[in-house]
Each structure stands twice: as C-alpha cells, then as structure tokens.
Design a protein around this motif. Structure first.
Motif, PDB file in Angstrom:
ATOM      1  N   GLU A 193       0.815  -1.214   0.000  1.00  0.00           N
ATOM      2  CA  GLU A 193       0.000   0.000   0.000  1.00  0.00           C
ATOM      3  C   GLU A 193       0.858   1.278   0.000  1.00  0.00           C
ATOM      4  OE1 GLU A 193      -2.951   0.493  -0.654  1.00  0.00           O
ATOM      5  OE2 GLU A 193      -3.012   2.608  -0.090  1.00  0.00           O
ATOM      6  N   LEU A 194       1.894   1.285   0.822  1.00  0.00           N
ATOM      7  CA  LEU A 194       2.744   2.480   0.932  1.00  0.00           C
ATOM      8  C   LEU A 194       3.417   2.792  -0.395  1.00  0.00           C
ATOM      9  CD1 LEU A 194       3.745   4.511   3.127  1.00  0.00           C
ATOM     10  CD2 LEU A 194       5.753   3.066   3.382  1.00  0.00           C
ATOM     11  N   PHE A 195       3.800   1.740  -1.105  1.00  0.00           N
ATOM     12  CA  PHE A 195       4.431   1.905  -2.414  1.00  0.00           C
ATOM     13  C   PHE A 195       3.445   2.521  -3.408  1.00  0.00           C
ATOM     14  CE2 PHE A 195       6.029   0.369  -6.525  1.00  0.00           C
ATOM     15  CZ  PHE A 195       7.366   0.712  -6.433  1.00  0.00           C
ATOM     16  N   TYR A 216       9.935   5.849 -11.150  1.00  0.00           N
ATOM     17  CA  TYR A 216      10.464   6.792 -10.162  1.00  0.00           C
ATOM     18  C   TYR A 216      10.417   6.173  -8.757  1.00  0.00           C
ATOM     19  CZ  TYR A 216      10.209  10.647 -13.589  1.00  0.00           C
ATOM     20  OH  TYR A 216      10.380  11.475 -14.673  1.00  0.00           O
ATOM     21  N   ILE A 226      13.441   5.576  -6.172  1.00  0.00           N
ATOM     22  CA  ILE A 226      13.501   6.108  -4.803  1.00  0.00           C
ATOM     23  C   ILE A 226      13.793   4.976  -3.819  1.00  0.00           C
ATOM     24  CG2 ILE A 226      12.084   7.105  -2.953  1.00  0.00           C
ATOM     25  CD1 ILE A 226      10.815   8.903  -5.155  1.00  0.00           C
ATOM     26  N   GLN A 283       0.977   4.405  -2.607  1.00  0.00           N
ATOM     27  CA  GLN A 283       0.778   5.805  -2.212  1.00  0.00           C
ATOM     28  C   GLN A 283       1.887   6.684  -2.794  1.00  0.00           C
ATOM     29  OE1 GLN A 283       0.478   5.929   2.061  1.00  0.00           O
ATOM     30  NE2 GLN A 283      -1.424   4.760   2.077  1.00  0.00           N
ATOM     31  N   LEU A 284       3.120   6.167  -2.758  1.00  0.00           N
ATOM     32  CA  LEU A 284       4.244   6.921  -3.329  1.00  0.00           C
ATOM     33  C   LEU A 284       4.028   7.127  -4.827  1.00  0.00           C
ATOM     34  CD1 LEU A 284       7.036   8.232  -3.133  1.00  0.00           C
ATOM     35  CD2 LEU A 284       8.058   5.967  -3.367  1.00  0.00           C
ATOM     36  N   LYS A 332       1.526   9.864  -5.534  1.00  0.00           N
ATOM     37  CA  LYS A 332       2.091  11.214  -5.372  1.00  0.00           C
ATOM     38  C   LYS A 332       2.922  11.578  -6.591  1.00  0.00           C
ATOM     39  CE  LYS A 332       0.411  12.272  -1.452  1.00  0.00           C
ATOM     40  NZ  LYS A 332      -0.746  13.169  -1.492  1.00  0.00           N
ATOM     41  N   LEU A 333       3.705  10.624  -7.080  1.00  0.00           N
ATOM     42  CA  LEU A 333       4.597  10.904  -8.211  1.00  0.00           C
ATOM     43  C   LEU A 333       3.799  11.132  -9.495  1.00  0.00           C
ATOM     44  CD1 LEU A 333       7.349   8.307  -7.278  1.00  0.00           C
ATOM     45  CD2 LEU A 333       7.649  10.784  -7.341  1.00  0.00           C
ATOM     46  N   GLU A 392       5.888   4.604 -11.530  1.00  0.00           N
ATOM     47  CA  GLU A 392       6.389   3.334 -10.991  1.00  0.00           C
ATOM     48  C   GLU A 392       7.923   3.294 -11.066  1.00  0.00           C
ATOM     49  OE1 GLU A 392       4.075  -0.293 -11.840  1.00  0.00           O
ATOM     50  OE2 GLU A 392       5.946  -1.091 -12.631  1.00  0.00           O
TER      51      GLU A 392
END
Lengths: 197, 197
Positions: B4-6, B27, B31, B8-9, B12-13, B25
């Motif tokens: 889930e956190l991935f 990017y 990160i 969310q990132l 945002k990107l 994805e």
C-alpha cells in the motif's frame, strides 16, 4: 537564483531516472503548487518508505509485512516458481490472471558490461526454495543480459535435476509481421506449432 | 499487488506534470533504490518546502526570506520593472547577465480557455510599485495568452501614464530563415532595423 531549499529539491528530483535539470525544475514548481497537505503526505511517505518496504524473504518481491501476499497465499501452487528479473515483472504477469504459482525476483540480470554477476542476484535464496518444486519457469526478458541470465539458471537448475522451462519467444500479438525484427521471426519460425496442438 | 505504501508513493509521483502510471512506478523504484540518507533528506526538504518558500511580497519571485535577493539588492535599478509570467522567466533573463532592473512575476497569463482572468494574476501589487518607475518592460511569452496579457497590461499602464515596452519579436539567433514560421517572419520584417542603428 532560486532559494537554496528549492535548489535542493531540484537536485533530489534530478536523481530520478531520465529527469534532467529542466524537468526537475518543472517538477519542483509542481510540488510548490500542490496543497500543503499533499506535500506533507508526500514527505511522510518518503520518510517511511525505506524502513517499511523490504524485499520479501521468500521471493524477493516488495513487502510491507514479513512475507509478501503471494508467498503467504496457501491457495497458490507452491510447486511452480517463476523466476523474473524485477518486481515490476511480477505485477505484469499477475495482470494476466492466468498464473497461480509462486515467483522469485532476481533483482537484476547478469551483465558483464555493468559488472553484475550471479553473486549479486537473489539466486542463493532460490536454491533454498527448491524442495518439492516441480517446475521453474525462467521468465527473464529476451535481451542479451536476460538470455545470459536464463542460460546460467538453466544450467544451474539442471545440475540440480530441477525441471526448468522458458517463456516462449515469437511474434507479439497484434503486431504486423513485416515490422518484426529478424531474431523474432527466426524464433517464431523455429517454435512454430501445428494448429490444434 | 504492490504494498500500500508503495502505491501511495506512486500516486504522489503521478501528480507531477507529464508523469503517467509507468513513469511514476519507475520513479518509485528509483527512490526505493536510493540510500536511506538521501530519501530522508528528500522527505525533510518536502516537509519544509511549502512553509519556507513563499512568493516575495515585492515581486512575486520565490523567496526564503521576507524579500527576495533581487528586491533586496540596492545596486539594481529600481526604476525599471520587467513583468514576466513565471518565476522561471526571471531565471532565464538573469542568465543573460545584461539586465539590472527589477522584476515582477504575474504567476500566470490571462487565458479565457483556462478561466484565468486579470484578477487571478499578481497585478495589484504591480500597480502599487509604480512610484518613481520610468519603464515597465512587458516580457510575456509571444503566445496567444501571453499576447493577451501583454495587451491588457499595455492598456492598463498607459491609462496610468506609465511608459511601457515589449521585448522584440523576430528571428531567433542561430535559426535558419527557411525554418521560421510565417508570424515570426512577418514580425522580423515589420521590426527590421537599419544596420548601425
């Protein structure tokens, strides 16, 4: 010219793949234009991402818990393992909704030009998972490095008497034959099948 | 599929301009591949950027302090103001190292198609800066919206008896004449000058 903090943000954004100075600047302005709440969320996600997301100790896919959802899923066929180069490949295969075995993410491919050797890949853990496995499907990309990696794994697995297969190479669906490159056509002819097989 | 956190990132990107699902994805994986320290810095910068960087109350350019370095610089000519659409334009002009006056950043252009009207731009503060100003250089881009904005400002300033000028339009340096579009050629002919002028 820009404030120091803004330049720092630009530098971070320039670290993203394919992002140059101009694009980083555009991204930085876009971030400045976002709502305060959104940028805060963005910052929070980044502060947690490295500690919360780790490779699954089973297959090497991304995981927030100890094991990833695929390794944890008892309804899947644990006797088949598909070996892929990157976590993205798992998602691509899962989207087909037709594969129900396990995965193993190598996290790269063997590449002498980039100095990546078998020891740098997630191969040790694969060898420890082979008990009771009936088939290992090698699904590296059909590039030079991908083929090298596949050949290496082929040999390694056959030395351990593990049955391994490769994804088929041939014409991609929906493509025009006259646009296909020679290697693809050669593979498509070599691997031709009788209709109804 | 991804944690889930991935995701969310990635979301945002995807908010960055021109970034689709696939690029976001890529990017996000980049990160994940950065050093922990770098990602922490990135997060820290984001957590401060919205509160620390504000438009300069003088000219509207980005500033970390109360006034931006250009407005604060007493050696510059405060009797000339160049009006630009975006903060980036200030940096582009500063790179020429030939302009020593002040700036005013409108933060956009008048655009009926996007519903941006004069009230949405940083024009009020411009009108409050006109005491003792000898020339206002209108430096909006030569696009339809930029021209509209320039015409609006031209009229507004002449109604207040302020002398205003526009950047010249013509052939860009180093370009081939036969590649120039008709409008550029027309402008270049209209604005032709006697050698040695």
């Amino acid at each position: 010219m820009y404030p120091e903090l803004f330049n720092q943000l630009k530098e971070k954004l320039e670290r993203l793949p394919g992002v140059g100075k101009k694009t980083a600047e555009r991204y930085a302005f876009a971030i400045l234009g976002m709502d305060e709440e959104d940028v805060k969320d963005f910052s929070d996600i980044l502060s947690r991402i490295k500690s919360d997301i780790k490779p699954c100790p089973g297959c090497g896919f991304l995981s927030e818990k100890h094991m990833c959802p695929i390794c944890d899923d008892d309804t899947r066929d644990h006797s088949v393992i598909m070996v892929v180069s990157y976590a993205q490949d798992v998602v691509a295969i899962e989207k087909t909704n037709t594969y129900h075995g396990m995965y193993h993410v190598l996290n790269g491919v063997i590449s002498s030009s980039k100095g990546i050797y078998p020891d740098d890949l997630n191969i040790d853990t694969l060898l420890k998972r082979l008990d009771g496995v009936k088939e290992v499907i090698i699904a590296t990309s059909p590039t030079i490095d991908g083929e090298t990696t596949a050949l290496y794994l082929d040999k390694l697995l056959s030395s351990k008497n593990i049955y391994s297969t490769r994804l088929a190479h041939g014409l991609p669906m929906g493509a025009s034959l006259d646009y296909a490159d020679e290697m693809t056509l050669i593979k498509a002819m070599e691997n031709r099948r009788h209709q109804g097989e």
